[in-house]
Write an enzyme that holds these catalytic residues in place. Structure first.
Site, PDB file in Angstrom:
ATOM      1  N   GLY A 151       0.755  -1.178  -0.125  1.00 31.11           N
ATOM      2  CA  GLY A 151       0.069   0.018  -0.101  1.00 31.11           C
ATOM      3  C   GLY A 151       0.907   1.293   0.004  1.00 31.11           C
ATOM      4  O   GLY A 151       2.183   1.423   0.115  1.00 31.11           O
TER       5      GLY A 151
ATOM      6  N   LYS B  37      -9.074  10.208  11.788  1.00 26.74           N
ATOM      7  CA  LYS B  37     -10.373   9.918  11.720  1.00 26.74           C
ATOM      8  C   LYS B  37     -10.825   9.142  12.856  1.00 26.74           C
ATOM      9  O   LYS B  37     -12.039   8.731  13.010  1.00 26.74           O
ATOM     10  CB  LYS B  37     -10.703   9.500  10.493  1.00 26.74           C
TER      11      LYS B  37
ATOM     12  N   GLY C  74      -0.816  12.208  -2.037  1.00 24.19           N
ATOM     13  CA  GLY C  74       0.106  11.525  -3.184  1.00 24.19           C
ATOM     14  C   GLY C  74      -0.309   9.946  -3.088  1.00 24.19           C
ATOM     15  O   GLY C  74       0.029   9.273  -3.757  1.00 24.19           O
TER      16      GLY C  74
ATOM     17  N   ARG D 147     -20.967  14.252   1.997  1.00 23.54           N
ATOM     18  CA  ARG D 147     -21.253  12.845   1.752  1.00 23.54           C
ATOM     19  C   ARG D 147     -21.422  12.283   3.094  1.00 23.54           C
ATOM     20  O   ARG D 147     -20.630  12.932   3.766  1.00 23.54           O
ATOM     21  CB  ARG D 147     -20.255  12.142   0.651  1.00 23.54           C
TER      22      ARG D 147
END
Length: 651
Positions: free
Chosen positions: A296, A418, A475, A571
């Site tokens: 990842g 978060k 990025g 959203r």
């Protein structure tokens, strides 16, 4: 224009034909220089007399093998520079010496000895002039008289700027019209006939010359000064780019594609966090290190930086075959480049498979584990809460359990801002992962039978668990900067969910360095966070990128412009503002930009029954039950208006 375009048919010829033309030209110049030498020495303009014809034969026969030996016919005229001219001078110098010796030795009738000095000087002048004129003719046609090419200024009149200018002479993408430099001693002077301007002269020059692009060629400039320059250029209607790699410049392969968009640090306008080299190496040097999610965005950067610290073995755990193949191949290249002797082990595995993780830890006995495997795209996890919980919560528990059973020394979780008072399932699942590790860290021994049933007995805990929490990663896959760049290339619009959305930002290398350094400072159960400075408004970032691309924005009262900014609306799952700390008064650490917090957590005995309920709910895809348990366990979840954006990625 016709003069420059006349070179096009010549450039289209095969290289072998062009090489023969150059050889023929040199041989002709050798003969002509002999004729001129006789004319200057004895005022002779007619045919050779006595034994003078031997000199006409000697000159080309001697010049050809010497020029071949010095590689003059391997050079490309369009790329001719000072080094090529110096090589030509060396070749003609050797030719002149041998030519003069031959004149003295044979003493041909009618051939003055001074011809042996005059002819080589004339020959050097003719050959050098032919090279210079060919370069002007062949390279000049690439940048003059063609509509649509960029009109460029180079910021920096130093070595990098001059080398860039030389390389630009061979491509069609830009017409170079001048230089900019902060050094007052250089302002007002010229380089190859092009003016060097001061920073205050740039706005007027942009308007007068119709400048479309400014290239930053100041690689050694400090971050503060670089940011100040970019801030001034942002107000001009030009596209600001940065210097390509010096290897590309040296090879003469510079094209518009080689000019890079500005670094992410340039867009943020702040300096990145400097790493502490001692902390980076503490848990890595000469150790076996395991990274989950190795393919990842964060996991791959962790692997790159870990490799440079000299571990004994690097174990890559990744669920995606292609991602694992990609990072393994890259790391093998780095290992060969730096002549490292470490072993790199690529392993396909899912963190949802406890038995596979146990097998890996037992076989390789890692000293340090960096757990970066997670589902991190907020809207996707919001639509798939069961999979998000199984991977983020129980995948973390599986990896932690396998690490404890194998007596791993350090276990570091890659977390996210978060997780603080989360308003989405992704953030709540990451906070749950933190709670799992905090509960394990607080226990000297853990009885997993409370969680999974059976009489397994307690597992002794000799592992130091820590969590690293940071903001949005620029990025990475799905991040806002690549999205905006793609939208700019497509002509817009730039999409922003809300005009007041703000985020903390950091680069991928910064995030990886933080994880490595924080893990080295861990004693057990800490949540480390980075002092990331002031948050950035997403809409301000969009405006900044548009301006630095030389575009004007249509918004508000400005109906004329190049590109729109479109507000798409909030959203499900997103907050307007992100936070890094649940509690107050964070503690300092050995790193000036890393803070530490021991936040509220619950014991393993209290947490395990709730984990049982959550796992059952996740396995049957009971989303309502999952969210009810998250509300029960995670402070702040479900109490605020929620929205999310697919424009950003956190981990």
């Amino acid at each position: 224009m016709l003069f420059y375009k006349s070179a096009t048919p010549l450039l289209a010829l095969p290289r072998s034909v062009k090489r023969l033309l150059v050889v023929a030209l040199d041989l002709i110049l050798a003969v002509i220089s002999v004729w001129f030498a006789y004319y200057l020495r004895v005022d002779q303009t007619g045919f050779p007399q006595l034994q003078q014809k031997y000199v006409y034969v000697l000159a080309p026969l001697l010049a050809f093998p010497i020029f071949v030996r010095f590689g003059l016919y391997r050079a490309i005229f369009r790329y001719t520079g000072m080094s090529a001219l110096a090589n030509t001078a060396k070749a003609v110098g050797l030719y002149g010496f041998l030519f003069f010796v031959a004149i003295l030795t044979f003493k041909w009738a009618g051939v003055p000895r001074s011809i042996g000095l005059i002819q080589p000087i004339l020959f050097l002048l003719f050959v050098s002039t032919s090279r210079a004129m060919a370069r002007f003719w062949l390279a000049g046609q690439s940048t003059k008289g063609y509509p649509g090419v960029g009109r460029l200024l180079i910021y920096g009149a130093g070595e990098a700027g001059v080398q860039t200018a030389l390389a630009l002479a061979v491509v069609r993408e830009f017409v170079l019209l001048g230089f900019i430099d902060d050094d007052s001693a250089k302002v007002g002077r010229t380089i190859n006939g092009l003016d060097i301007l001061g920073p205050d002269q740039v706005p007027e020059a942009v308007e007068r010359m119709g400048i479309t692009d400014i290239l930053l060629a100041v690689p050694s400039l400090g971050r503060a000064r670089r940011n100040a320059i970019i801030a001034k250029l942002r107000e001009l209607p030009v596209h600001v780019r940065t210097l390509p790699g010096m290897v590309d410049l040296a090879s003469g392969r510079v094209t518009v594609r080689d000019f890079q968009e500005l670094d992410i640090e340039d867009l943020l306008g702040r300096a990145p966090v400097s790493p502490d080299e001692a902390l980076l190496a503490r848990n890595l040097f000469n150790k076996t290190v395991l990274v989950t999610g190795a393919g990842g965005s964060i996991g791959s950067e962790l692997c790159r930086q870990i490799l440079l610290e000299g571990p004994q073995k690097l174990v890559l755990v990744e669920h995606s075959e292609f991602a694992l193949y990609t990072i393994h191949r890259e790391l093998e290249g780095l290992r060969a480049e730096h002549h490292f002797s470490l072993e790199i082990v690529p392993l396909l595995a899912s963190v949802a498979n406890l038995d596979r993780l146990r097998e890996i830890c037992h076989a390789h006995r890692p000293a340090t584990v960096y757990h970066a495997a997670a589902y991190k795209h907020v809207p996707l996890v919001e639509c798939n809460p069961s999979e998000g919980v199984l991977n983020n919560v129980f995948g973390t528990l599986n990896m932690a359990r396998a690490a404890m059973e194998s007596a791993v020394e350090y276990f570091v979780l890659v977390s996210t801002d978060k997780a603080v008072r989360p308003t989405n399932v992704m953030g709540a699942s990451k906070r749950m992962a933190e709670l799992v590790l905090q509960a394990l860290a607080a226990s000297s021994a853990v009885d997993f039978s409370v969680y999974c049933g059976g009489a397994l007995g307690a597992v002794e805990n000799r592992t130091v668990f820590a969590m690293v929490r940071f903001g949005n990663v620029l990025g990475s896959s799905g991040s806002v900067v690549p999205l905006f760049r793609r939208q700019l290339q497509e002509g817009g619009p730039l999409t922003v969910t809300h005009p007041e959305v703000t985020r903390y930002f950091m680069t991928i290398p910064e995030a990886a360095q933080l994880v490595l350094q924080a893990g080295a400072m861990a004693n057990g159960g800490e949540v480390f966070v980075l002092d990331m400075g002031q948050p950035v408004k997403i809409i301000d970032l969009a405006r900044r990128m548009a301006k630095l691309s030389g575009l004007t924005i249509r918004e508000g009262d400005h109906f004329v412009g190049d590109i729109d900014i479109k507000i798409t609306g909030l959203r499900p799952g997103e907050k307007l503002y992100e936070e890094l700390l649940i509690g107050d008064n964070p503690e300092g650490t050995a790193h000036e930009r890393i803070m530490k917090a021991r936040e509220h957590h619950i014991s393993w005995a209290e947490l395990a029954p709730l984990l049982v309920r959550m796992r059952v709910a996740a396995e049957v895809s009971d989303e309502r039950a999952i969210k009810e348990i998250l509300k029960e366990l995670v402070h702040g979840y479900g109490t605020q208006p929620i929205v999310t954006t697919e424009d950003e990625t956190t981990v």
